[in-house]
Scaffold this motif. Structure first.
Motif, PDB file in Angstrom:
ATOM      1  N   SER A   7       0.860  -1.194   0.000  1.00 14.08           N
ATOM      2  CA  SER A   7       0.000   0.000   0.000  1.00 14.08           C
ATOM      3  C   SER A   7       0.889   1.234   0.000  1.00 14.08           C
ATOM      4  CB  SER A   7      -0.922   0.009   1.221  1.00 14.08           C
ATOM      5  OG  SER A   7      -0.163  -0.090   2.408  1.00 14.08           O
ATOM      6  N   ASN A   9       0.812   5.742   0.586  1.00 14.91           N
ATOM      7  CA  ASN A   9       0.044   6.868   1.137  1.00 14.91           C
ATOM      8  C   ASN A   9       0.744   8.180   0.829  1.00 14.91           C
ATOM      9  OD1 ASN A   9      -1.905   8.300   2.617  1.00 14.91           O
ATOM     10  ND2 ASN A   9      -0.608   8.286   4.436  1.00 14.91           N
ATOM     11  N   ARG A  36      -4.264   9.823  10.388  1.00 22.42           N
ATOM     12  CA  ARG A  36      -4.527   8.777   9.387  1.00 22.42           C
ATOM     13  C   ARG A  36      -3.219   8.156   8.899  1.00 22.42           C
ATOM     14  NH1 ARG A  36      -5.647   8.891   3.345  1.00 22.42           N
ATOM     15  NH2 ARG A  36      -7.112   7.202   2.938  1.00 22.42           N
ATOM     16  N   LEU A  40      -2.558   4.198   9.061  1.00 13.71           N
ATOM     17  CA  LEU A  40      -2.303   3.377   7.872  1.00 13.71           C
ATOM     18  C   LEU A  40      -1.039   2.528   8.019  1.00 13.71           C
ATOM     19  CD1 LEU A  40      -3.294   5.892   5.039  1.00 13.71           C
ATOM     20  CD2 LEU A  40      -4.480   3.771   5.652  1.00 13.71           C
ATOM     21  N   HIS A 132       4.065  -1.002   3.634  1.00 10.99           N
ATOM     22  CA  HIS A 132       3.397   0.294   3.442  1.00 10.99           C
ATOM     23  C   HIS A 132       4.452   1.334   3.056  1.00 10.99           C
ATOM     24  CE1 HIS A 132       0.282   3.260   3.871  1.00 10.99           C
ATOM     25  NE2 HIS A 132       0.985   3.949   4.764  1.00 10.99           N
ATOM     26  N   HIS A 153      -3.509   5.116  -1.088  1.00 10.70           N
ATOM     27  CA  HIS A 153      -4.237   6.048  -0.222  1.00 10.70           C
ATOM     28  C   HIS A 153      -3.796   7.463  -0.555  1.00 10.70           C
ATOM     29  CE1 HIS A 153      -5.546   2.700   2.309  1.00 10.70           C
ATOM     30  NE2 HIS A 153      -4.296   2.273   2.302  1.00 10.70           N
ATOM     31  N   SER A 200      -9.149   6.104  -0.747  1.00  7.69           N
ATOM     32  CA  SER A 200      -8.388   4.858  -0.894  1.00  7.69           C
ATOM     33  C   SER A 200      -8.830   4.175  -2.179  1.00  7.69           C
ATOM     34  CB  SER A 200      -8.648   3.905   0.276  1.00  7.69           C
ATOM     35  OG  SER A 200      -8.250   4.500   1.488  1.00  7.69           O
TER      36      SER A 200
END
Ligand SMILES: NC(=O)c1ccc[n+]([C@@H]2O[C@H](COP(=O)([O-])OP(=O)(O)OC[C@H]3O[C@@H](n4cnc5c(N)ncnc54)[C@H](OP(=O)(O)O)[C@@H]3O)[C@@H](O)[C@H]2O)c1
Length: 206
Positions: A7, A9, A36, A40, A132, A153, A200
């Protein structure tokens, strides 16, 4: 490629930039966005950033579950006085994809490999199932070129314009197209009272 689920961000300005011309560090978005960002990180066994972001934002990459802290560089030019080396947290893994051998750094494992091989190593040797990545754009572009982004994200921070022909975007400094467009579907949409929107997206693979 046998790699972790990945993922990413990022926060983007109204004009789709991730950084101002003065390379503004983190802190230009709301406290809710910062919360946030921390949230995450949960559930990931590894966090990863590019050396540019790591240096500009002085990132120590801590999280309650102590994920591995990975920094990606081509040059291997890691600042030995960076606060990550004196901040308790998960194991530190530094990747140098090119250049000469990097001198050992206390409390850090140094890897000489490609980004692709490093992702495989994290899955195989360190049991990383979820990774991440918090940018920057250059690193996210590389992940996109490998089609290795599973969830994306964004914090849409429409309250700020950065401008700048060469300001980085979520896929780095504007340049060549990606080899192919990548499709994602919206999985979360959360406007906030601070004039931001948390978004997202999940990768759709045919
Ligand atoms: N708005 C946001 O959410 C957000 C998030 C992250 C960062 N930022 C901002 O973005 C700016 C940094 O952007 P950036 O695009 O320059 O960041 P970056 O990807 O963090 O850093 C670029 C550097 O990372 C290394 N790197 C990246 N991808 C690589 C790859 N595939 N293989 C080997 N090395 C790789 C290289 O390091 P070497 O030079 O050592 O070879 C490269 O010069 C900073 O101002 C930061 O504050 C904003």
């Amino acid at each position: 490629m046998d790699r972790p689920w990945i993922s990413t961000n990022l926060a983007i300005s109204a004009d789709g930039k991730i950084s101002a011309v003065d390379r503004r560090p983190s802190g230009w978005t709301s406290a809710a966005d910062h919360a946030r960002l921390k949230e995450l990180r949960l559930g990931a066994q590894a966090l990863m950033v590019g050396r540019g972001t790591w240096a500009a934002d002085r990132m120590t990459m801590t999280s309650p579950e102590n994920p591995l802290r990975c920094v990606v560089s081509a040059s291997g030019n890691f600042d030995r006085s960076h606060p990550i080396f004196t901040t308790p947290g998960g194991e530190i893994h530094l990747l140098a994809t090119g250049g000469e051998g990097v001198e050992p750094i206390e409390r850090a494992a140094i890897h000489h490999a490609s980004l692709e091989a490093f992702l495989e190593l994290l899955a195989r040797d360190h049991g990383v199932e979820r990774l991440h990545c918090e940018g920057g754009g250059s690193l996210i572009r590389s992940l996109a070129e490998l089609d290795a982004i599973d969830e994306f994200h964004l914090t849409w921070a429409g309250h700020t314009l950065f401008g700048g022909k060469s300001a980085p975007t979520p896929t780095g400094v504007p340049g060549a197209f990606l080899p192919a467009s990548l499709k994602f579907e919206l999985s979360a949409f959360e406007p906030t009272s601070e004039g931001e929107c948390f978004l997202s997206y999940r990768r759709i693979r045919d």
